[in-house]
Each structure stands twice: as structure tokens, then as C-alpha cells.
Design a protein around this motif. Sequence first.
Motif, short mmCIF file in Angstrom:
data_model
loop_
_atom_site.label_atom_id
_atom_site.label_comp_id
_atom_site.label_asym_id
_atom_site.label_seq_id
_atom_site.Cartn_x
_atom_site.Cartn_y
_atom_site.Cartn_z
N GLN A 350 45.10 32.42 46.46
CA GLN A 350 46.29 33.03 46.35
C GLN A 350 44.96 34.10 45.61
N LEU A 351 45.91 35.08 46.34
CA LEU A 351 45.70 36.99 45.52
C LEU A 351 46.56 37.21 44.60
N ILE A 352 45.52 37.59 43.31
CA ILE A 352 47.02 38.11 42.89
C ILE A 352 46.85 39.86 42.59
N GLU A 353 48.00 40.11 43.09
CA GLU A 353 48.74 41.93 42.82
C GLU A 353 48.03 42.32 40.94
N GLY A 354 47.69 43.68 41.71
CA GLY A 354 47.15 44.79 40.53
C GLY A 354 45.93 44.19 39.66
N ALA A 355 45.29 43.41 40.50
CA ALA A 355 44.09 43.26 40.15
C ALA A 355 42.57 42.96 41.52
N GLY A 356 41.89 43.61 41.00
CA GLY A 356 40.64 43.61 41.46
C GLY A 356 39.92 42.55 41.11
N HIS A 357 38.08 43.35 41.06
CA HIS A 357 37.05 42.11 41.20
C HIS A 357 36.94 41.39 40.28
N TRP A 358 37.83 42.32 38.76
CA TRP A 358 37.81 41.59 37.52
C TRP A 358 38.68 40.50 37.68
N THR A 359 39.29 40.61 38.13
CA THR A 359 40.40 39.63 38.63
C THR A 359 40.99 38.65 36.59
N GLN A 360 40.01 37.66 36.48
CA GLN A 360 40.61 37.64 34.73
C GLN A 360 40.78 38.37 33.93
N GLN A 361 39.99 39.24 33.91
CA GLN A 361 40.22 40.54 32.98
C GLN A 361 41.30 41.11 33.13
N GLU A 362 41.87 41.58 34.49
CA GLU A 362 42.23 42.80 34.85
C GLU A 362 43.83 42.32 34.47
N GLN A 363 44.35 40.50 34.90
CA GLN A 363 45.49 40.69 35.38
C GLN A 363 45.43 38.95 34.70
N PRO A 364 44.78 38.60 32.90
CA PRO A 364 44.97 37.47 32.74
C PRO A 364 46.56 36.60 33.13
N ASP A 365 47.12 36.83 32.89
CA ASP A 365 48.51 36.18 32.21
C ASP A 365 49.37 35.47 33.81
N SER A 366 48.72 35.95 35.14
CA SER A 366 49.19 36.10 36.68
C SER A 366 47.88 35.32 37.09
N PHE A 367 46.49 35.62 36.05
CA PHE A 367 45.70 34.32 36.90
C PHE A 367 45.82 33.31 36.13
N ASN A 368 46.37 33.33 35.11
CA ASN A 368 45.84 31.67 34.11
C ASN A 368 47.05 31.03 34.35
N ALA A 369 47.67 32.03 35.04
CA ALA A 369 49.15 31.39 35.71
C ALA A 369 48.68 29.79 37.11
N VAL A 370 47.77 30.96 37.84
CA VAL A 370 47.32 30.50 38.64
C VAL A 370 46.66 29.46 38.75
N LEU A 371 45.31 29.46 37.68
CA LEU A 371 45.05 28.95 37.86
C LEU A 371 45.04 27.75 37.45
N LEU A 372 45.74 27.70 36.06
CA LEU A 372 46.60 26.21 35.48
C LEU A 372 47.29 25.39 36.84
N ASP A 373 47.88 26.05 37.65
CA ASP A 373 48.40 25.53 38.52
C ASP A 373 47.68 24.63 39.89
N MET A 374 46.16 25.80 39.43
CA MET A 374 45.56 24.45 40.28
C MET A 374 44.59 23.73 39.96
N LEU A 375 44.52 23.32 38.53
CA LEU A 375 44.18 22.76 37.69
C LEU A 375 44.72 21.21 38.15
N THR A 376 45.77 21.09 38.04
CA THR A 376 47.16 20.14 37.80
C THR A 376 47.14 19.41 39.23
#
Length: 376
Positions: A350-376
Motif C-alpha cells: 500500500q502506497l499512501i497518498e500525500g506521504a513521503g518517507h516519514w509515512t506514519q508521521q505525515e499521514q497518520p490517519d491513512s497510515f493507521n487505517a492501512v496498518l490495522l487492515d494488515m494486522l487483521t
Amino acid sequence: MSRDTVSSLPPIPGVRERRLVGVNGLSVRILEAGYETPGRPAVLLLHGFPEMAYSWRKVMGPLALAGYHVIAPDQRGYGGTTGWNEADTASFRTHAYARDALGIVSALGLSSVAAVVGHDFGSMIAAYCTLVRPDVFRSLVMISFPFDGPPTIPFDTADAPRPPTPVSLDAQLAALSPPRRDSMAFFASPEANADMLHAPPGLHAFLRAYYHVKSADYAGNHPHPLSTGSAAELATLPTYYIMDRGVGMAATVAPDMPSPAAIAANLWLSKADLEVYAHTYARTGFQGGLNWFRCHTGDIGRTEIELFAGRTIDVPAGFISGTADWGTYRKPGALERMRTKTCTRMKGVQLIEGAGHWTQQEQPDSFNAVLLDMLT
């Protein structure tokens, strides 16, 4: 200030700071969320360079609310973790970090964690955790840097003619006009720590510029897959990855320092957050973290890593990055090798729009949604 004089981090809602003593010779500072309820599935978060556990501040609360016990350590050489010796370069090899991760899990009384999540160089550490101890690290999420497996060992060479020694990538880059240098080689060099720690504009300004150029805020980031991996093709990457030879990282990023207006408008890295990093690195320096690059790019850790040549990662695995993160493609072909060969149970990329290298800091809401989906 002494390295052992460690101040507490700013409070993070729902997160506590504590110390684990005697973990593989270290006193490890961890951040922890969701610890109040025993028996929750645990997630171990491993930060990258130049960061620390604080880089997960926007991730830990949402993971805890989703029912996880979340653990984020300052890794060896970083932040509030003490007991490491920067002069002992070999103690910063990949497997030492993986052993640290195992020790943290054990110290907390856990027989396994549901997932290990790693960003940047932490992606490599997380991958090796699952490669070596899949019984403990039950799934994997890599961020920014895809892992394409342990290095191979030459096969069926006993009666074969000795192959010619290939020209090193460093020599190929040096032969370009103008000559270039891989930032990995710079980070492994003796001058890297002083170059960044004593940057002429000051440490705070250096970190602001460095975090900026690797983020989606920097207009020069348009990553795409590389076709050949030749020195000439690599030289098309931004100079913070393939540097002008003879120019340090501080001078490389200084011309792209964001304007005061851009700094004021930055919502993902506030002045107070940046000060946490600057204050910490002023105390610790960068050398502890840089030692991993010395091991990774040299002979110190290579033979140990080659012990796992041919092994695959057989736990569920996922990869997350930002659409503006060159880390996804910096090693030509690695992303595809990870998807098709190294990880046998790949859940997705998953590549998150509006994020560069610091993905979880730049776009935390999108990142958290993707991460939680991968953890399930």
C-alpha cells in the motif's frame, strides 16, 4: 549533557514511558500503550533513522484503541536507551538489533507478538526478526524499505573458473561526471556524525531540512521504479540519496530548507516535535545509529546475515510506503523480489497518498487505517 542523563519525552495521551533493564546489555526506554488489559495481542514498533520511539506517537493510541498492546522501544544507539558503546561497531549489526527485539518481548513476559512493524532501517530489523524467529514474531509490516531477502552465497563454484572482481558501485558512482556517492556509504563513513551533529546552520535546522526533503512536502520527490540499477540511473535520484561526492549531508539538504511560512504551516512535524529530536540527538549524537550502516555496508555483519541465505519469510507480511517516498524504489527490483519471492505470504503493498518517507508521521490517519487492515 551526559548520554546517561536521559530526560523524559513529552506526554503522549494513553502512552506511558518505562525502562527495561538488562536487555541484551542495554537499559531500554520503551513507550507503551494498551498495557492496562492483560492478554491483548502485542505489536512491536521499530523506528528508523534518524528517529526514535517518539516517531510512533500518532500510531500507538489508535492501535491501543483497536485492542492491541503496543510497544515502541528506542533502539540500540538511539534516544533514551543506554548501555551501548559507539566504539564497539560490531555490536550494531542487524542480528544484535534483532536480539534486542527478542529481549524486549521476553522482558515483558510475552512468548510472542502478533506483529513486528519496522520503518526505514527498522524495516530490515523487523524482517530479520521474522526470518530468524517466526515463532515469536508472528507477522510483519515493513515501511519505506522493502526487504528482498538475505544475500546469496555463490553456488557450484568448486570447479568453476574464478570470476573477475566486479567494479564496486562506489567506484562506478565516483566515475560519473560529476562524481557521486551513495548516502548509505556516507552514513557509514567516519565523517558523517560530525557533519550532521555540527551542521553550520545548527542541529535543529539540519534536522528540519533533512526531514523536509524526504517528505511529500518537497516538490522534488517523484519516485518511480528503476529499470537497470546502473550508476547512471541511480544518479537520477535526489541528492539526499545519491549525493554529490565530497559534499556532506548537511550541505546537501541545506539549500532546500523550507521557508518560515512553510515551517509554520507544517502540520505533521511541529516545532515542539522537532525540538524533541534535536534535543535528543544533541545529547546522543548520531554515531550509535550510524554504526548499523557501517555493519550493513561492510563486512562486519555480512557473513552473519549470509547464514540465512535462501531462507524466505513465511509469516503474513505487508508493505506500506508513501507515494512520495523514494525508499520504495531505491534498491532496484527489491519491491518485486519481496512480493514474489522473499515473502511467501504477502498480504499486500500500500502506497499512501500525500506521504513521503516519514509515512506514519505525515499521514497518520491513512497510515493507521492501512496498518490495522494488515494486522487483521
